[in-house]
Write an enzyme that holds these catalytic residues in place. Structure first.
Site, PDB file in Angstrom:
ATOM      1  CG  LEU A 263      -8.404  88.283  34.243  1.00  0.00           C
ATOM      2  CD1 LEU A 263      -7.330  87.682  33.332  1.00  0.00           C
ATOM      3  CD2 LEU A 263      -9.729  87.570  34.031  1.00  0.00           C
ATOM      4  CG  ASP A 264     -10.369  85.906  40.740  1.00  0.00           C
ATOM      5  OD1 ASP A 264     -10.846  87.039  40.878  1.00  0.00           O
ATOM      6  OD2 ASP A 264     -11.051  84.866  40.723  1.00  0.00           O
ATOM      7  CE  LYS A 265      -0.745  86.592  44.459  1.00  0.00           C
ATOM      8  NZ  LYS A 265      -0.358  86.641  45.891  1.00  0.00           N
TER       9      LYS A 265
END
Length: 242
Positions: A102-104
């Protein structure tokens, strides 16, 4: 297997912690208090209790995590806090890694494991394991744009996405997106292709696992239970990569 190694392999305690717990009488083997951390145990037959909780040996570890904002989906990063930093220290020695990323600034459900083969099967593009995300966007998504989204979009690098599902809510600036692939920043790039922007993104399900059923608040984690593991293995088995 030595008792301290067993507890370390099960990611219950480090060898130092095991030694301390044994000295304090906090470990039982088959109902008997064991005060030596090098005591030999049978991981398959012995009943081992650590500080009041039975420890069950498994070949692989499966963890569900409710990822918070600002944490990166990596095993190690010199500058950023990672999802492994949320877990107890002993997990870093087990080879645990995120099954997918998952993106930050994307929050929500993540699966972490040390079963590389299973993770490969679940993430292989040809297997189409379903992932759902709750989103909010800067502008409402029109019905016409929703149809374009569901037909597959051409991204800025020329990649054509597989058909996806988007369920709009309210004025169309929020809803649920269902994907069967997971390209880099895919949902953000798909909204960019529509001239829109993602302002909030949360993964709410992966395969049969759902955030709603996890019982986890943001930043919390737990082991998968036996039924969840069995279903995950079933999905992976029916999605074998040739």
């Amino acid at each position: 297997m030595r008792l301290d190694k067993f507890l370390s392999v099960c990611a219950v305690a480090s060898r130092t912690e095991s030694k301390r717990a044994a000295r304090c009488g906090e470990i039982l083997v088959n109902g008997v208090c064991v005060r030596a951390s090098d005591f030999a145990v049978d991981s398959e037959r012995d009943v081992i209790v650590f500080r009041g909780e039975r420890v069950v040996y498994r070949k692989y570890t499966y963890i569900i995590l409710n990822k918070p904002d600002g944490v990166v989906s990596a095993t190690d990063d010199p500058r950023e806090k990672t999802v492994l930093d949320i877990l107890p220290e002993q997990f870093s020695k087990k080879g645990i890694f995120p099954c997918g990323r998952l993106d930050k600034n994307t929050v929500g459900l993540m699966l972490l494991t040390d079963n590389g083969e299973l993770a490969h099967r679940l993430l292989a593009p040809k297997n189409h394991v379903e992932k759902k995300y709750r989103f909010r966007s800067k502008f409402p998504v029109s019905e016409a744009d929703a149809k374009r989204f569901e037909a597959g979009l051409t991204l800025e690098d020329g990649y054509v996405t597989k058909p996806a599902k988007i369920e709009l809510m309210g004025d169309g600036s929020e809803g649920i997106i269902t994907l069967h692939e997971g390209k880099y920043h895919q949902i953000k790039r798909m909204l960019d292709a529509l001239g829109n922007k993602i302002t909030y993104l949360e993964r709410i399900s992966f395969a049969h696992l759902t955030l709603e059923d996890s019982g986890l608040s943001r930043g919390e984690w737990r082991y998968l239970n036996e039924d969840e593991i069995a279903e995950l293995e079933k999905i992976a088995d029916t999605s074998k990569v040739s």
